[in-house]
Design a protein around this motif. Sequence first.
Motif, PDB file in Angstrom:
ATOM      1  N   CYS A 277      31.552  37.863  31.647  1.00 21.77           N
ATOM      2  CA  CYS A 277      31.962  37.816  30.251  1.00 21.77           C
ATOM      3  C   CYS A 277      32.452  39.192  29.820  1.00 21.77           C
ATOM      4  N   GLY A 278      33.237  39.198  28.770  1.00 18.63           N
ATOM      5  CA  GLY A 278      33.615  40.492  28.232  1.00 18.63           C
ATOM      6  C   GLY A 278      34.644  40.384  27.133  1.00 18.63           C
ATOM      7  N   ALA A 279      34.785  41.490  26.413  1.00 17.06           N
ATOM      8  CA  ALA A 279      35.837  41.613  25.414  1.00 17.06           C
ATOM      9  C   ALA A 279      37.179  41.670  26.149  1.00 17.06           C
ATOM     10  N   PRO A 280      38.274  41.441  25.438  1.00 14.41           N
ATOM     11  CA  PRO A 280      39.587  41.510  26.087  1.00 14.41           C
ATOM     12  C   PRO A 280      39.814  42.828  26.842  1.00 14.41           C
ATOM     13  N   ILE A 281      39.199  43.894  26.374  1.00 17.02           N
ATOM     14  CA  ILE A 281      39.375  45.190  27.040  1.00 17.02           C
ATOM     15  C   ILE A 281      38.889  45.138  28.494  1.00 17.02           C
ATOM     16  N   VAL A 282      37.891  44.308  28.774  1.00 17.15           N
ATOM     17  CA  VAL A 282      37.397  44.189  30.150  1.00 17.15           C
ATOM     18  C   VAL A 282      38.453  43.503  31.022  1.00 17.15           C
ATOM     19  N   MET A 283      39.136  42.529  30.425  1.00 21.52           N
ATOM     20  CA  MET A 283      40.225  41.881  31.176  1.00 21.52           C
ATOM     21  C   MET A 283      41.311  42.908  31.477  1.00 21.52           C
ATOM     22  N   SER A 284      41.651  43.724  30.496  1.00 21.79           N
ATOM     23  CA  SER A 284      42.685  44.738  30.727  1.00 21.79           C
ATOM     24  C   SER A 284      42.243  45.708  31.812  1.00 21.79           C
ATOM     25  N   THR A 285      40.968  46.073  31.790  1.00 19.96           N
ATOM     26  CA  THR A 285      40.465  46.986  32.819  1.00 19.96           C
ATOM     27  C   THR A 285      40.638  46.382  34.216  1.00 19.96           C
ATOM     28  N   LEU A 286      40.319  45.090  34.332  1.00 18.91           N
ATOM     29  CA  LEU A 286      40.483  44.426  35.638  1.00 18.91           C
ATOM     30  C   LEU A 286      41.953  44.371  36.041  1.00 18.91           C
ATOM     31  N   LEU A 287      42.802  44.049  35.074  1.00 16.32           N
ATOM     32  CA  LEU A 287      44.222  43.876  35.380  1.00 16.32           C
ATOM     33  C   LEU A 287      44.888  45.201  35.708  1.00 16.32           C
ATOM     34  N   ASN A 288      44.455  46.252  35.011  1.00 20.48           N
ATOM     35  CA  ASN A 288      45.112  47.548  35.188  1.00 20.48           C
ATOM     36  C   ASN A 288      44.469  48.391  36.278  1.00 20.48           C
ATOM     37  N   ALA A 289      43.573  47.800  37.053  1.00 23.49           N
ATOM     38  CA  ALA A 289      42.951  48.555  38.142  1.00 23.49           C
ATOM     39  C   ALA A 289      44.022  49.045  39.112  1.00 23.49           C
ATOM     40  N   ALA A 290      43.767  50.199  39.705  1.00 22.82           N
ATOM     41  CA  ALA A 290      44.691  50.706  40.730  1.00 22.82           C
ATOM     42  C   ALA A 290      44.638  49.756  41.934  1.00 22.82           C
ATOM     43  N   PRO A 291      45.759  49.652  42.652  1.00 25.03           N
ATOM     44  CA  PRO A 291      45.797  48.701  43.775  1.00 25.03           C
ATOM     45  C   PRO A 291      44.654  48.902  44.764  1.00 25.03           C
ATOM     46  N   HIS A 292      44.262  50.145  45.029  1.00 21.17           N
ATOM     47  CA  HIS A 292      43.195  50.338  46.023  1.00 21.17           C
ATOM     48  C   HIS A 292      41.829  49.905  45.492  1.00 21.17           C
ATOM     49  N   GLU A 293      41.709  49.744  44.185  1.00 22.30           N
ATOM     50  CA  GLU A 293      40.435  49.294  43.618  1.00 22.30           C
ATOM     51  C   GLU A 293      40.284  47.764  43.682  1.00 22.30           C
ATOM     52  N   LYS A 294      41.414  47.075  43.722  1.00 18.30           N
ATOM     53  CA  LYS A 294      41.358  45.605  43.644  1.00 18.30           C
ATOM     54  C   LYS A 294      40.888  44.990  44.951  1.00 18.30           C
ATOM     55  N   ARG A 295      40.271  43.826  44.843  1.00 19.42           N
ATOM     56  CA  ARG A 295      39.882  43.044  46.007  1.00 19.42           C
ATOM     57  C   ARG A 295      40.248  41.587  45.721  1.00 19.42           C
ATOM     58  N   PRO A 296      40.603  40.831  46.723  1.00 20.25           N
ATOM     59  CA  PRO A 296      40.904  39.414  46.447  1.00 20.25           C
ATOM     60  C   PRO A 296      39.646  38.692  45.953  1.00 20.25           C
ATOM     61  N   LEU A 297      39.814  37.730  45.051  1.00 18.88           N
ATOM     62  CA  LEU A 297      38.674  36.946  44.561  1.00 18.88           C
ATOM     63  C   LEU A 297      38.216  35.995  45.668  1.00 18.88           C
ATOM     64  N   ALA A 298      36.901  35.939  45.855  1.00 17.16           N
ATOM     65  CA  ALA A 298      36.352  35.137  46.948  1.00 17.16           C
ATOM     66  C   ALA A 298      36.495  33.640  46.675  1.00 17.16           C
ATOM     67  N   GLY A 299      36.267  33.248  45.432  1.00 14.95           N
ATOM     68  CA  GLY A 299      36.382  31.836  45.054  1.00 14.95           C
ATOM     69  C   GLY A 299      36.785  31.795  43.593  1.00 14.95           C
ATOM     70  N   PRO A 300      36.647  30.655  42.953  1.00 14.52           N
ATOM     71  CA  PRO A 300      37.004  30.589  41.542  1.00 14.52           C
ATOM     72  C   PRO A 300      36.078  31.494  40.719  1.00 14.52           C
ATOM     73  N   VAL A 301      36.650  32.309  39.867  1.00 13.15           N
ATOM     74  CA  VAL A 301      35.864  33.183  38.993  1.00 13.15           C
ATOM     75  C   VAL A 301      36.161  32.824  37.545  1.00 13.15           C
ATOM     76  N   GLN A 302      35.099  32.501  36.818  1.00 14.98           N
ATOM     77  CA  GLN A 302      35.218  32.144  35.405  1.00 14.98           C
ATOM     78  C   GLN A 302      35.022  33.390  34.559  1.00 14.98           C
ATOM     79  N   PHE A 303      35.962  33.677  33.706  1.00  8.12           N
ATOM     80  CA  PHE A 303      35.835  34.811  32.788  1.00  8.12           C
ATOM     81  C   PHE A 303      35.768  34.245  31.373  1.00  8.12           C
ATOM     82  N   PHE A 304      34.688  34.580  30.657  1.00 10.41           N
ATOM     83  CA  PHE A 304      34.560  34.157  29.266  1.00 10.41           C
ATOM     84  C   PHE A 304      34.848  35.346  28.381  1.00 10.41           C
ATOM     85  N   THR A 305      35.840  35.237  27.535  1.00  9.02           N
ATOM     86  CA  THR A 305      36.189  36.376  26.686  1.00  9.02           C
ATOM     87  C   THR A 305      35.972  36.058  25.216  1.00  9.02           C
TER      88      THR A 305
END
Lengths: 542, 542
Positions: A277-305
Amino acid sequence: MAANAYDTDLDRNPANHQPLTPLVFLERAARTHPDHLAVVHGPLRRTYRDFHNRAKRLASALAKHGIGRGDTVSVMLANTPAMLECHYGVPMTGAVLNTLNTRLDAAIIAFSLDHADAKVVITDREFSRVMKPALDAATVKPLVIDYDDPEFTGAGERIGTLDYEDVVAQGSDDFVRKHPGDEWDAISLNYTSGTTGNPKGVVYHHRGAALTATGNVVNCGMGKHPVYLWTLPMFHCNGWCFPWSISVVAGTHVCLRQVRAGLMYELMATHGVTHLCGAPIVMSTLLNAAPHEKRPLAGPVQFFTAAAPPPESVLVAMKEAGFEVTHLYGLTETYGPSVINDWHRDWDALPIDQWGALKARQGVPYVGLDDLVVMDPAHMVPVPADGTTLGEVMFRGNVVMKGYLKNKTATDEAFAGGWFHSGDLGVMHPDGYVQLKDRAKDIIISGGENISSIEVEDALYKHPAVAAVAVVAKPDEKWGETPCAFVELREGKSATAEDLITWCREHLAAFKCPRHVVFTEIPKTSTGKIQKFKLREMAKEA
Amino acid sequence: MAANAYDTDLDRNPANHQPLTPLVFLERAARTHPDHLAVVHGPLRRTYRDFHNRAKRLASALAKHGIGRGDTVSVMLANTPAMLECHYGVPMTGAVLNTLNTRLDAAIIAFSLDHADAKVVITDREFSRVMKPALDAATVKPLVIDYDDPEFTGAGERIGTLDYEDVVAQGSDDFVRKHPGDEWDAISLNYTSGTTGNPKGVVYHHRGAALTATGNVVNCGMGKHPVYLWTLPMFHCNGWCFPWSISVVAGTHVCLRQVRAGLMYELMATHGVTHLCGAPIVMSTLLNAAPHEKRPLAGPVQFFTAAAPPPESVLVAMKEAGFEVTHLYGLTETYGPSVINDWHRDWDALPIDQWGALKARQGVPYVGLDDLVVMDPAHMVPVPADGTTLGEVMFRGNVVMKGYLKNKTATDEAFAGGWFHSGDLGVMHPDGYVQLKDRAKDIIISGGENISSIEVEDALYKHPAVAAVAVVAKPDEKWGETPCAFVELREGKSATAEDLITWCREHLAAFKCPRHVVFTEIPKTSTGKIQKFKLREMAKEA
Ligand SMILES: Nc1ncnc2c1ncn2[C@@H]1O[C@H](COP(=O)(O)OP(=O)(O)OP(=O)(O)O)[C@@H](O)[C@H]1O
Ligand SMILES: Nc1ncnc2c1ncn2[C@@H]1O[C@H](COP(=O)(O)OP(=O)(O)OP(=O)(O)O)[C@@H](O)[C@H]1O
Ligand SMILES: [Mg+2]
Ligand SMILES: [Mg+2]
């Protein structure tokens, strides 16, 4: 009324009536899945048996220190195992858990401790720099317990007289919890985010906490054994009651001290996180991560904002990144989320811009909330469900707070006419879904016309150079007010004020377009919300 | 107790406190998913908008006929759309829904109508042969409304003064439902199955119905938009509260007048059924269907079973047939299921006989039930959790009935000592799971040793020639009692009494083996339960 057979000799008794409380959920999880992994924190692993035993120990130790019904235990903790334990151990004694916002300053904390009449304070070593002066400044002299989290290796002295682990070690897991005498008894005290001014002390009761805890499970369709990543601060509305919800479904809590993109992706991959869960800012943080920080999602991930209006562009980007986003809405006063953008299957077939527009609507009552309306507050009549007439969003049901602590005036105002007044302005769509347009205090009135700051922000968010934006009213001699935009640009991108105003002209009616654009860092509250009252001051000078 | 800040100026008011009731769930589903398919019955299709409007119309028509708080509306209906509408329309007026068991005889129904003081009766044309004499025999003279279901084409006259469809047509969908003044108000009246003697009138309240309705969703992990096949009679514990649960998740009800294997498979395939409930006999019906009646399952199908002990062999066969079976347990007094065999993931790796033995245990409290214990009823202390010491299973929580209507003695007995006494004997396993061994009235005491009839039955069910079996006590001069088995053989299979006794010797301690075996049809109640009191009479002669 004449006595009726259904009212005769059919009274409440301990066999058929027990106060609703979220405390049973942990008991049940510990009985049913004692060996299931309950808590992960760095290398630490705790089962439900351990988690429950430690909560009981904490409770018994607090009780030995004289803590009981109606006492306040204030905690200044990150999203750690201790914070989870406090969500059970404190109310098990009959006391009230007051979670302090870890990013506030000493003066406000001192005020809160006094206002809450704190008897015990549990404080993470990281925050002693603020807590020490706060405790010095406060009139109350609580028992202070240090929590020295092994996962925190930074600076910070111990300031208490007891150590949290010692306290837990001295407690007994034979402790039998105090049953709330009444489900209306207070369970926690949460201060609002202070977006519109001074935070108010919102009191939750056991009934509402239990109903929201199961409500989250039902509304969010959480199955058994979710793996839940703690990106939402637990000090915020008791983490929307998820510390209690996760016990309902015997899930695994993955603790997190800090919302950093790399660590979030790492934990998601390592532990197979299913929900966060998180405020929209958490979504932005995930989206704006540097490429080396990202990892593929293992399965379906539910985000509640929830917590702030999620820009359509962010919702669309999350979908494209593979997250399943559910848009929720609520207030501290409603135990966190109590409104859900309850998605229709066939909306998934729509073009992406329509998809985004539908996703950005706040929605319909949570299962558990009785009613949600948009009313003309002057006459307390619902506005027409036309998607355009503005009114105040109002709530009614069992997941609305007891009231504001020691503030009868604010409580009475909030509940005037038998509805909880949210202070949010919105419209009712013909299909029964509510959409927020602005906070009552943030709406911009230009030449007598309402301008929704959210609408203008949404248009600007779609510009490729814009990273973050906030629009507020700037006083204007001719128009009364005009929109003024504060903008943070994306790294490596550029745009001029003129570019952005032209962009708005293409996407909005002319009177809604900002007259001024200021490039600056946007001030936010610790829950990730933009502090528009600060921006309004800045707009005057712009 | 001294006044405390958390109890001061923080009272209940309409904004923050509303009586819990399942009626809001239909309102919410109709607001949120008005066009979603709510009801299927033969060629009939109704959306949530229609379903809700028809329920309001029914309520408004009943209200016009003077029906209100505390009045009883008795219905004699199969699992039809009318039955679903009654689950909402009747309590919307403040009245109490009394669902009559469609397989009872006229004398008992007459007794029930008088006991319940029925003001209105709604009766399916199929049952007029029983209802006509029942109404003639009853002292009460209710308004009688005929329901002439187009799906029923058999014999049966109309016996009422009004037609159900006319009543609904005359009602208004502007009707504003009566809010229960208190969540403790009665919502329904359900007679027990009468397995142990005369049925008792169990009164449900709005609070318990709402909590069980959401409890089913949480415990059974039901996601949004399930497709639910009505194999469980709605007259039985209000269909375990599923008429209300399905609204919580905006699912589709697939109605079914009769539990016939071919039709069940056909409806499962045609409508993509995801969930169904039933007594173990329904599982046997599915398993024993003729090859031409069976259809492959379209996707995962969840089967929730309760009402009688499910034989291990049936549980295993269901697994092999591709169903996902969840074993529940409860009583009419606990709103249907309130105990769940909450499955551990790692149990799936066990050998099939251990798998079956674990699946046959009744389990742990439902989310929503506060506590479940096995007690020595004489001293009201829990038996040791050793899996062998027998005690009475007792319940405590908000999903326990108000009590028995007009029966203070039975109510007081049932709630003695602050626990609901189930009359079921069981053991507590070391892992906290409860397993039933027998009903208190059915346990066999031979030479001073307890014999669980369920255990003996389970051994016999594993014999390849046995289709159904029931074991009861036969009086014996030497031993006090000895087990006597009543057996139905599978078609085309044979076995002698001697064969079966030898089989038991191999699987059970000698003193537990039946001394007599009788081949005969086993008498069952209309809810699929074996009537052991009848068998005990027969055993005396055997
Ligand atoms: N999904 C959402 N979309 C838009 N705004 C939201 C959403 N969820 C929450 N909000 C905003 O957050 C507010 C609730 O926030 P919270 O209770 O944390 O404190 P605050 O209202 O920001 O602070 P204060 O009440 O002290 O001014 C809502 O009134 C609403 O304005
Ligand atoms: N999963 C189960 N395993 C074994 N027995 C069960 C299960 N579920 C229900 N039962 C039996 O069914 C009983 C509840 O049934 P119900 O309330 O329909 O009426 P009844 O007890 O059969 O009838 P009466 O109370 O009139 O004798 C329980 O007390 C228990 O004996
Ligand atoms: Mg607020
Ligand atoms: Mg019974």
